[in-house]
Scaffold this motif. Structure first.
Motif, PDB file in Angstrom:
ATOM      1  N   SER A 273       0.830  -1.205   0.000  1.00  0.00           N
ATOM      2  CA  SER A 273       0.000   0.000   0.000  1.00  0.00           C
ATOM      3  C   SER A 273       0.864   1.255   0.000  1.00  0.00           C
ATOM      4  N   LEU A 274       1.960   1.218   0.748  1.00  0.00           N
ATOM      5  CA  LEU A 274       2.889   2.340   0.767  1.00  0.00           C
ATOM      6  C   LEU A 274       3.442   2.602  -0.630  1.00  0.00           C
ATOM      7  N   ILE A 275       3.893   1.542  -1.303  1.00  0.00           N
ATOM      8  CA  ILE A 275       4.473   1.693  -2.636  1.00  0.00           C
ATOM      9  C   ILE A 275       3.435   2.206  -3.624  1.00  0.00           C
ATOM     10  N   LEU A 276       2.214   1.683  -3.535  1.00  0.00           N
ATOM     11  CA  LEU A 276       1.147   2.135  -4.425  1.00  0.00           C
ATOM     12  C   LEU A 276       0.875   3.618  -4.247  1.00  0.00           C
ATOM     13  N   ASN A 277       0.863   4.083  -2.993  1.00  0.00           N
ATOM     14  CA  ASN A 277       0.619   5.502  -2.724  1.00  0.00           C
ATOM     15  C   ASN A 277       1.739   6.366  -3.302  1.00  0.00           C
ATOM     16  N   LEU A 278       2.980   5.907  -3.141  1.00  0.00           N
ATOM     17  CA  LEU A 278       4.111   6.654  -3.693  1.00  0.00           C
ATOM     18  C   LEU A 278       4.082   6.642  -5.219  1.00  0.00           C
ATOM     19  N   GLN A 279       3.640   5.542  -5.816  1.00  0.00           N
ATOM     20  CA  GLN A 279       3.524   5.482  -7.272  1.00  0.00           C
ATOM     21  C   GLN A 279       2.504   6.503  -7.777  1.00  0.00           C
ATOM     22  N   VAL A 286       4.758  17.694 -11.069  1.00  0.00           N
ATOM     23  CA  VAL A 286       5.553  18.591 -10.212  1.00  0.00           C
ATOM     24  C   VAL A 286       6.409  17.814  -9.212  1.00  0.00           C
ATOM     25  N   VAL A 287       6.131  16.533  -9.024  1.00  0.00           N
ATOM     26  CA  VAL A 287       6.850  15.738  -8.032  1.00  0.00           C
ATOM     27  C   VAL A 287       8.194  15.296  -8.598  1.00  0.00           C
ATOM     28  N   GLN A 288       9.270  15.746  -7.935  1.00  0.00           N
ATOM     29  CA  GLN A 288      10.622  15.402  -8.376  1.00  0.00           C
ATOM     30  C   GLN A 288      11.102  14.089  -7.782  1.00  0.00           C
ATOM     31  N   LYS A 289      10.810  13.875  -6.498  1.00  0.00           N
ATOM     32  CA  LYS A 289      11.211  12.669  -5.806  1.00  0.00           C
ATOM     33  C   LYS A 289      10.104  12.242  -4.853  1.00  0.00           C
ATOM     34  N   VAL A 290      10.000  10.922  -4.630  1.00  0.00           N
ATOM     35  CA  VAL A 290       9.139  10.387  -3.572  1.00  0.00           C
ATOM     36  C   VAL A 290      10.056   9.665  -2.599  1.00  0.00           C
ATOM     37  N   ILE A 291       9.880   9.921  -1.311  1.00  0.00           N
ATOM     38  CA  ILE A 291      10.828   9.459  -0.305  1.00  0.00           C
ATOM     39  C   ILE A 291      10.119   8.551   0.682  1.00  0.00           C
ATOM     40  N   ALA A 292      10.621   7.333   0.817  1.00  0.00           N
ATOM     41  CA  ALA A 292      10.127   6.396   1.834  1.00  0.00           C
ATOM     42  C   ALA A 292      10.987   6.562   3.078  1.00  0.00           C
ATOM     43  N   GLU A 307      11.723  -3.901  -6.642  1.00  0.00           N
ATOM     44  CA  GLU A 307      12.489  -4.497  -7.734  1.00  0.00           C
ATOM     45  C   GLU A 307      11.541  -4.950  -8.846  1.00  0.00           C
ATOM     46  N   GLY A 308      11.864  -4.554 -10.072  1.00  0.00           N
ATOM     47  CA  GLY A 308      11.041  -4.931 -11.213  1.00  0.00           C
ATOM     48  C   GLY A 308       9.929  -3.969 -11.544  1.00  0.00           C
ATOM     49  N   LEU A 309       9.711  -2.943 -10.694  1.00  0.00           N
ATOM     50  CA  LEU A 309       8.690  -1.940 -10.989  1.00  0.00           C
ATOM     51  C   LEU A 309       9.196  -0.992 -12.079  1.00  0.00           C
ATOM     52  N   PRO A 310       8.302  -0.220 -12.724  1.00  0.00           N
ATOM     53  CA  PRO A 310       8.714   0.660 -13.824  1.00  0.00           C
ATOM     54  C   PRO A 310       9.889   1.559 -13.458  1.00  0.00           C
ATOM     55  N   GLU A 311      10.816   1.714 -14.379  1.00  0.00           N
ATOM     56  CA  GLU A 311      12.039   2.463 -14.130  1.00  0.00           C
ATOM     57  C   GLU A 311      11.762   3.921 -13.793  1.00  0.00           C
ATOM     58  N   ASN A 312      10.740   4.508 -14.435  1.00  0.00           N
ATOM     59  CA  ASN A 312      10.467   5.927 -14.174  1.00  0.00           C
ATOM     60  C   ASN A 312      10.041   6.163 -12.728  1.00  0.00           C
ATOM     61  N   PHE A 313       9.425   5.157 -12.082  1.00  0.00           N
ATOM     62  CA  PHE A 313       9.090   5.269 -10.659  1.00  0.00           C
ATOM     63  C   PHE A 313      10.318   5.024  -9.792  1.00  0.00           C
ATOM     64  N   VAL A 314      11.071   3.987 -10.087  1.00  0.00           N
ATOM     65  CA  VAL A 314      12.241   3.636  -9.276  1.00  0.00           C
ATOM     66  C   VAL A 314      13.247   4.781  -9.254  1.00  0.00           C
ATOM     67  N   ARG A 315      13.405   5.507 -10.380  1.00  0.00           N
ATOM     68  CA  ARG A 315      14.345   6.633 -10.416  1.00  0.00           C
ATOM     69  C   ARG A 315      13.922   7.757  -9.481  1.00  0.00           C
TER      70      ARG A 315
END
Length: 350
Positions: A273-279, A286-292, A307-315
């Motif tokens: 759920s945390l990852i989904l919210n950050l995605q 306007v969002v440059q970075k998402v920080i866990a 791991e394995g999630l879309p690169e544009n999110f992981v970056r």
């Protein structure tokens, strides 16, 4: 342990620093007793509320006190602030109930600010519950008596803390420190925290247990760090449809528009759920970075899950350990205190 630390405290009480602090205490107590008088509080003005907010140690990390004041007024309204302050200080219900009501009703004032206000209003009855006091109480061995891991406490828990603070005051009295009240106890606890353990503990770092931090405390620390860095920082913010996040830092860059950084503090619960919210938040232009933000063990789990999630999110995804958040906040608080001591930054209320 109180007796052992009283020798450390005695050196502070005999110093010029204590004399300066004593003068500052007298000034602040005079201000609070005047502005918070029973009849006067019913017509409390915005300027007087600003004097109260600016007079708190808990707000020193806010270099722009005027901005903080307007946020508190905007979130609550002056009439509600007057009503709830009056009830907190002079209401007829048991104090524990009045404390819980105030903490649940007024936005923008955390437990450190509210308990400091109470202490300056009546230092014989109320102590200051903040991070340094909690750490000092741990060094003194009060872990089993008080919820030292909690940032936001209930009225019942605050009452227990005040009882412990009065016991400490009695111990200090027996050690020859006159007739100490609970504000004097706060000075003592600060010196205990500043000195640290009486016996050297070497370089060994005691690992933090998983989830052993207060979510709301870390959330507010992240917000305050952003404010110190010059961002417009807010908590519990809707950043995208279906995505309410813990903290957002925003800044406008010339004519280029707004940039934002989104923070989610994870203590327990579903990592998915945390990852989904950050995605969801990361899809905003306007969002440059998402920080866990979490402890090391939880961050390792989050890293494995992405791991394995879309690169544009992981970056866009960054990880921040709560221990680093706490150290950053503590250092910035020290810097803020030095800057204010130099008189380089002031508000219209000072």
């Amino acid at each position: 342990m109180i007796r052992e630390y009283s020798r450390v405290f005695g050196r502070y009480v005999g110093s010029e620093e204590y004399e300066r602090d004593l003068e500052e205490r007298k000034r602040r107590e005079a201000l609070f007793s005047e502005v918070l008088a029973e009849e006067r509080i019913k017509r409390l003005s915005e300027f007087e509320l600003g004097e109260i907010i600016s007079g708190l140690w808990a707000t020193r990390v806010w270099t722009n006190k005027d901005y903080l004041l307007q946020r508190i007024i905007s979130d609550n309204g002056m009439e509600k602030i007057r009503k709830e302050l009056f009830n907190l200080l002079y209401g007829g219900a048991p104090f524990e109930e009045r404390f819980d009501r105030f903490m649940g009703s007024i936005k923008g004032l955390g437990p450190a600010s509210v308990t400091e206000l109470l202490c300056l209003f009546n230092p014989r009855e109320y102590g200051i519950w903040n991070d340094k006091a909690r750490k000092a109480l741990g060094l003194l061995g009060f872990d089993d008596e008080l919820p030292l891991g909690k940032y936001r406490i209930s009225g019942e828990e605050y009452g227990r803390f005040n009882s412990v603070a009065k016991e400490i005051a009695a111990e200090l009295r027996s050690e020859g420190f006159g007739d100490p009240d609970l504000l004097f106890v706060d000075y003592f606890l600060y010196e205990v925290w500043r000195h640290g353990p009486l016996e050297p503990v070497g370089e060994t770092v005691v690992p933090r247990n998983v989830g052993e931090f207060d979510h709301n405390e870390i959330r507010d620390h992240v917000r305050d760090i952003g404010l110190w860095l010059g961002f417009d920082a807010e908590t519990e913010k809707l950043i995208a449809p279906g995505s309410r996040v813990d903290v957002v830092w925003r800044a406008r860059i010339g004519n280029l528009g707004t940039v934002a950084y989104v923070f989610e503090i994870h203590r327990n619960g579903s990592i998915k759920s945390l990852i989904l919210n950050l995605q969801k938040a990361s899809r905003s232009s306007v969002v440059q970075k998402v920080i866990a933000v979490s402890d090391g063990e939880q961050l390792a789990k989050i890293r494995r899950e992405v791991e394995g999630l879309p690169e544009n999110f992981v970056r866009k995804l960054v990880f921040w350990d709560v221990a680093e958040v706490e150290r950053t906040y503590e250092k910035l608080s020290e810097v803020a205190g030095v800057i204010q001591g130099l008189g380089l930054i002031s508000s219209e209320f000072e």
